[in-house]
Enzyme design. Structure first.
Site, PDB file in Angstrom:
ATOM      1  N   LYS A   1       0.834  -1.211   0.000  1.00 39.08           N
ATOM      2  CA  LYS A   1       0.000   0.000   0.000  1.00 39.08           C
ATOM      3  C   LYS A   1       0.866   1.257   0.000  1.00 39.08           C
ATOM      4  CE  LYS A   1      -1.741   1.536   4.084  1.00 39.08           C
ATOM      5  NZ  LYS A   1      -1.539   2.940   4.497  1.00 39.08           N
ATOM      6  N   ASN A   2       1.808   1.326   0.940  1.00 41.24           N
ATOM      7  CA  ASN A   2       2.548   2.579   1.114  1.00 41.24           C
ATOM      8  C   ASN A   2       3.608   2.806   0.036  1.00 41.24           C
ATOM      9  OD1 ASN A   2       0.942   3.184   3.226  1.00 41.24           O
ATOM     10  ND2 ASN A   2       2.431   2.714   4.830  1.00 41.24           N
TER      11      ASN A   2
ATOM     12  N   ARG B   1      -4.651  10.873   4.664  1.00 40.56           N
ATOM     13  CA  ARG B   1      -3.618  11.910   4.761  1.00 40.56           C
ATOM     14  C   ARG B   1      -2.591  11.834   3.643  1.00 40.56           C
ATOM     15  NH1 ARG B   1      -2.543  14.546   9.067  1.00 40.56           N
ATOM     16  NH2 ARG B   1      -0.385  14.559   8.381  1.00 40.56           N
TER      17      ARG B   1
ATOM     18  N   CYS C   1      -5.197  13.321  12.926  1.00 41.77           N
ATOM     19  CA  CYS C   1      -5.841  12.035  12.685  1.00 41.77           C
ATOM     20  C   CYS C   1      -5.785  11.237  13.968  1.00 41.77           C
ATOM     21  CB  CYS C   1      -5.211  11.300  11.511  1.00 41.77           C
ATOM     22  SG  CYS C   1      -3.725  10.423  11.915  1.00 41.77           S
TER      23      CYS C   1
ATOM     24  N   ARG D   1       0.290  14.847  13.390  1.00 35.49           N
ATOM     25  CA  ARG D   1       0.873  14.623  12.073  1.00 35.49           C
ATOM     26  C   ARG D   1       0.960  15.882  11.195  1.00 35.49           C
ATOM     27  NH1 ARG D   1      -1.433   9.005   9.826  1.00 35.49           N
ATOM     28  NH2 ARG D   1       0.479   9.029   8.620  1.00 35.49           N
ATOM     29  N   PRO D   2       1.817  16.820  11.585  1.00 41.80           N
ATOM     30  CA  PRO D   2       1.969  18.035  10.771  1.00 41.80           C
ATOM     31  C   PRO D   2       2.639  17.755   9.428  1.00 41.80           C
ATOM     32  CG  PRO D   2       3.586  17.990  12.542  1.00 41.80           C
ATOM     33  CD  PRO D   2       2.701  16.802  12.742  1.00 41.80           C
TER      34      PRO D   2
ATOM     35  N   ASP E   1       4.772  20.281   8.116  1.00 40.92           N
ATOM     36  CA  ASP E   1       5.716  21.401   8.012  1.00 40.92           C
ATOM     37  C   ASP E   1       6.974  21.051   7.220  1.00 40.92           C
ATOM     38  OD1 ASP E   1       6.014  19.745  10.450  1.00 40.92           O
ATOM     39  OD2 ASP E   1       7.839  20.901  10.750  1.00 40.92           O
ATOM     40  N   GLN E   2       7.437  19.797   7.326  1.00 37.48           N
ATOM     41  CA  GLN E   2       8.671  19.417   6.627  1.00 37.48           C
ATOM     42  C   GLN E   2       8.452  19.375   5.114  1.00 37.48           C
ATOM     43  OE1 GLN E   2      11.676  19.061   8.339  1.00 37.48           O
ATOM     44  NE2 GLN E   2      10.347  19.834   9.958  1.00 37.48           N
TER      45      GLN E   2
ATOM     46  N   ASP F   1       4.194   0.718  12.473  1.00 37.55           N
ATOM     47  CA  ASP F   1       3.041   0.035  11.878  1.00 37.55           C
ATOM     48  C   ASP F   1       2.921  -1.424  12.324  1.00 37.55           C
ATOM     49  OD1 ASP F   1       2.361   2.351  10.587  1.00 37.55           O
ATOM     50  OD2 ASP F   1       3.174   1.770   8.638  1.00 37.55           O
TER      51      ASP F   1
ATOM     52  N   ARG G   1      -8.639  -0.500   4.497  1.00 34.63           N
ATOM     53  CA  ARG G   1      -7.722   0.513   3.941  1.00 34.63           C
ATOM     54  C   ARG G   1      -6.376  -0.108   3.603  1.00 34.63           C
ATOM     55  NH1 ARG G   1      -7.135   6.007   7.102  1.00 34.63           N
ATOM     56  NH2 ARG G   1      -5.723   6.167   5.348  1.00 34.63           N
TER      57      ARG G   1
HETATM   58  N1  EPU Z   1       6.270  14.803  11.013  1.00 30.26           N
HETATM   59  C1  EPU Z   1       6.430  16.113  11.300  1.00 30.26           C
HETATM   60  N2  EPU Z   1       6.387  17.021  10.261  1.00 30.26           N
HETATM   61  C2  EPU Z   1       6.194  16.644   8.972  1.00 30.26           C
HETATM   62  C3  EPU Z   1       6.042  15.280   8.690  1.00 30.26           C
HETATM   63  C4  EPU Z   1       6.082  14.360   9.732  1.00 30.26           C
HETATM   64  O1  EPU Z   1       6.598  16.516  12.456  1.00 30.26           O
HETATM   65  O2  EPU Z   1       6.158  17.510   8.094  1.00 30.26           O
HETATM   66  C5  EPU Z   1       6.336  13.792  12.113  1.00 30.26           C
HETATM   67  C6  EPU Z   1       5.047  12.997  12.267  1.00 30.26           C
HETATM   68  O3  EPU Z   1       4.092  13.684  13.030  1.00 30.26           O
HETATM   69  C7  EPU Z   1       5.574  11.741  12.943  1.00 30.26           C
HETATM   70  C8  EPU Z   1       6.946  11.554  12.300  1.00 30.26           C
HETATM   71  O4  EPU Z   1       7.286  12.823  11.745  1.00 30.26           O
HETATM   72  O5  EPU Z   1       5.727  11.973  14.307  1.00 30.26           O
HETATM   73  C9  EPU Z   1       7.031  10.518  11.210  1.00 30.26           C
HETATM   74  O6  EPU Z   1       5.942  10.664  10.333  1.00 30.26           O
HETATM   75  P1  EPU Z   1       6.018  10.377   8.767  1.00 30.26           P
HETATM   76  O7  EPU Z   1       5.902  11.674   8.046  1.00 30.26           O
HETATM   77  O8  EPU Z   1       7.193   9.544   8.469  1.00 30.26           O
HETATM   78  O9  EPU Z   1       4.698   9.551   8.538  1.00 30.26           O
HETATM   79  P2  EPU Z   1       3.828   9.576   7.239  1.00 30.26           P
HETATM   80  O10 EPU Z   1       4.724   9.787   6.074  1.00 30.26           O
HETATM   81  O11 EPU Z   1       2.673  10.473   7.401  1.00 30.26           O
HETATM   82  C10 EPU Z   1       4.066   7.018   6.693  1.00 30.26           C
HETATM   83  C11 EPU Z   1       3.133   5.867   6.476  1.00 30.26           C
HETATM   84  C12 EPU Z   1       2.492   5.485   7.804  1.00 30.26           C
HETATM   85  C13 EPU Z   1       3.600   5.097   8.769  1.00 30.26           C
HETATM   86  C14 EPU Z   1       4.592   6.257   8.905  1.00 30.26           C
HETATM   87  C15 EPU Z   1       5.793   5.931   9.774  1.00 30.26           C
HETATM   88  C16 EPU Z   1       2.408   6.202   4.186  1.00 30.26           C
HETATM   89  C17 EPU Z   1       1.322   6.551   3.253  1.00 30.26           C
HETATM   90  N3  EPU Z   1       2.124   6.248   5.501  1.00 30.26           N
HETATM   91  O12 EPU Z   1       3.270   8.088   7.204  1.00 30.26           O
HETATM   92  O13 EPU Z   1       1.663   4.359   7.547  1.00 30.26           O
HETATM   93  O14 EPU Z   1       3.056   4.815  10.039  1.00 30.26           O
HETATM   94  O15 EPU Z   1       5.086   6.641   7.601  1.00 30.26           O
HETATM   95  O16 EPU Z   1       6.474   4.849   9.274  1.00 30.26           O
HETATM   96  O17 EPU Z   1       3.510   5.854   3.766  1.00 30.26           O
HETATM   97  C18 EPU Z   1      -0.118   2.872   7.924  1.00 30.26           C
HETATM   98  O18 EPU Z   1       0.161   2.326   6.838  1.00 30.26           O
HETATM   99  O19 EPU Z   1      -0.925   2.361   8.753  1.00 30.26           O
HETATM  100  C19 EPU Z   1       0.502   4.151   8.264  1.00 30.26           C
HETATM  101  C20 EPU Z   1       0.016   4.974   9.191  1.00 30.26           C
END
Ligand code: EPU
Length: 422
Positions: A22-23, A92, A116, A121-122, A124-125, A305, A398
């Site tokens: 999926k991801n 998201r 969520c 889950r901001p 900003d990056q 996960d 999902r």
């Molecule tokens: N974060 C920030 N700022 C940003 C982006 C992220 O502070 O701009 C923080 C997040 O709040 C979190 C950390 O950085 O504390 C890591 O988050 P990340 O951005 O890596 O998560 P994501 O990209 O939103 C993906 C997967 C998630 C998985 C996470 C961590 C996808 C579509 N989703 O989410 O998958 O848990 O990486 O490995 O790739 C799932 O499949 O059930 C799922 C939630």
């Protein structure tokens, strides 16, 4: 709303096949926006998140045909670079259309995803990175409004490794002028997979899968034909299910090399995990499980996960296991439901202490996120008394293709009940 009914207490045996990731599929679907022409994705799982992304691509003006495991994305007539709240709020990961739309059309309006269930889950990056590439970004009435002339290659240093943030920037940089260097990147296999696809499209990406990625942008990118890697989290979930229920299971297409942290913890707990041809074999006889501690971390650490599923296993172990969640601030929502099934778990902030050994009994339960739902299904498999009904299965749908069918294939008593209120 459907539910899944489980009569537990049966060991698992036999063979199942892991679906596409999926991801990995989600960013690759977004990458189709970077070119005209028809792209073909193979080994795509039949999941709700794939349907949601396809609906978003259609809204944006692409022609999308979903016939899992095939998805065809055609050019469409008019691209409208705008992702509305109604679609982004469902998933998201939709924010990953921002980078491609901006790079391709010079503007994009994408709803802010909002909080969520598992945390704030901001993004900003993502935004900081796109600004470094020359975009002007403002937030207006719940939307990210981004504009640029042509994006320019630059160095972006992420404050923390973010999976979709790294992917958004890779896609934007693939059409930027010149070379982009991304530092402190997420190293997940899905990031590496996106790098492979961008290379097929004509960008020059190196280092994907490490913490520094270089991308040489192209003026134009080509459509692609690509088979998606298999889903390491789906594989890990069945590995834990087999360990918890006991038995002897062969998991075909499981990428064990991407699951070393999970396999190591399973072995420490007393479970046999090994390769057999192109399968992973998971075996546990009647011996008691040992309690082991886990701390979630970015790849190649123990994946967040897999945390909820592993917690169920620890409910069965002898002794107390300490589980620390470091990625998301609110990812213990399965705990109250597991407690209702008889588990003894104390939560203190980001740490859960799981006092193993108490038998689990069946109950009607529900979870509000995908991996928590999977953990409740595993708890149902090991509940020795009564039936378990997991409500709100749309969360499970999902991210797990035909979960109740795959488990039934292994001898579990799992059925989908259609239309149960929840
Ligand atoms: N974060 C920030 N700022 C940003 C982006 C992220 O502070 O701009 C923080 C997040 O709040 C979190 C950390 O950085 O504390 C890591 O988050 P990340 O951005 O890596 O998560 P994501 O990209 O939103 C993906 C997967 C998630 C998985 C996470 C961590 C996808 C579509 N989703 O989410 O998958 O848990 O990486 O490995 O790739 C799932 O499949 O059930 C799922 C939630």
């Amino acid at each position: 709303m459907d539910s899944i009914r489980i009569r537990g207490g049966k060991p698992l045996s036999g063979k199942i096949r892991i679906s596409g990731a999926k991801n990995a599929a989600l960013p690759i679907l977004c990458a189709t926006l970077l070119s005209d022409g028809e792209s073909l994705l193979r080994n795509v799982p039949a999941l709700r998140d794939i349907d949601t992304t396809s609906a978003l691509l259609r809204f944006l003006g692409r022609d999308v045909e979903v016939a899992p495991p095939l998805v065809r994305v055609g050019a469409g007539d008019n691209v409208r670079p705008e992702a509305p709240y109604e679609l982004v709020k469902q998933m998201r990961a939709s924010v990953m259309v921002l980078g491609p739309l901006l790079a391709r059309f010079g503007r994009a309006k994408v709803s802010l995803p909002g909080g969520c269930q598992i945390g704030t889950r901001p993004v900003d990056q993502h935004l900081k990175g796109l600004e470094a590439l020359g975009a002007t970004i403002r937030l207006s009435r719940g939307y990210i409004v981004a504009e640029c002339k042509r994006l320019r290659g630059a160095e972006v240093v992420f404050d923390l490794p973010t999976v979709t943030g790294t992917e958004n920037l890779m896609m934007a940089a693939a059409l930027a002028k010149g070379r982009t260097t991304l530092v402190n990147c997420a190293r997940e296999p899905e990031v590496e997979e996106l790098g492979r696809v961008l290379n097929k499209m004509g960008a020059r990406v190196s280092g994907a899968g490490t913490d520094v990625i270089h991308i040489e942008g192209a003026d134009e990118l080509e459509p692609f034909d690509h088979a998606i890697i298999s889903d390491r989290i789906e594989a890990g979930t069945y590995m834990v299910a087999a360990a918890a229920a006991g038995g002897d299971v062969l998991i075909e297409n499981a990428p064990l090399e991407d699951l070393e942290a999970v396999a190591a913890k399973l072995r420490q707990a007393g479970v046999e995990v090994g390769r057999e041809g192109d399968c992973v074999r998971v075996r546990r006889d009647g011996r008691p499980l040992r309690a082991v501690d886990i701390t979630t971390a970015p790849h190649p650490g123990f994946p967040t996960d897999m945390q909820a599923q592993f917690m169920v296993l620890m409910c069965l172990a002898q002794g107390t296991s300490r589980i620390v969640e470091t990625i998301f601030e609110n990812r213990f929502m399965h705990v109250p439901e597991l407690s209702r099934m008889g588990a003894h778990i104390d939560v203190d902030g980001h740490t859960a202490h799981v006092h193993g050994g108490a038998p689990l009994s069946g109950a009607t339960v529900m979870a509000t996120d995908l991996r928590a739902s999977a953990s409740l299904v595993i708890a149902g498999l090991v509940a020795t008394e009564g039936e378990t009904e997991v409500l709100r299965v749309y969360h499970l749908d999902r991210g797990y293709e035909f979960m109740e069918r795959k488990l039934a294939q292994l001898g579990a008593d799992t059925v989908r009940v259609e239309g149960r209120a929840g």
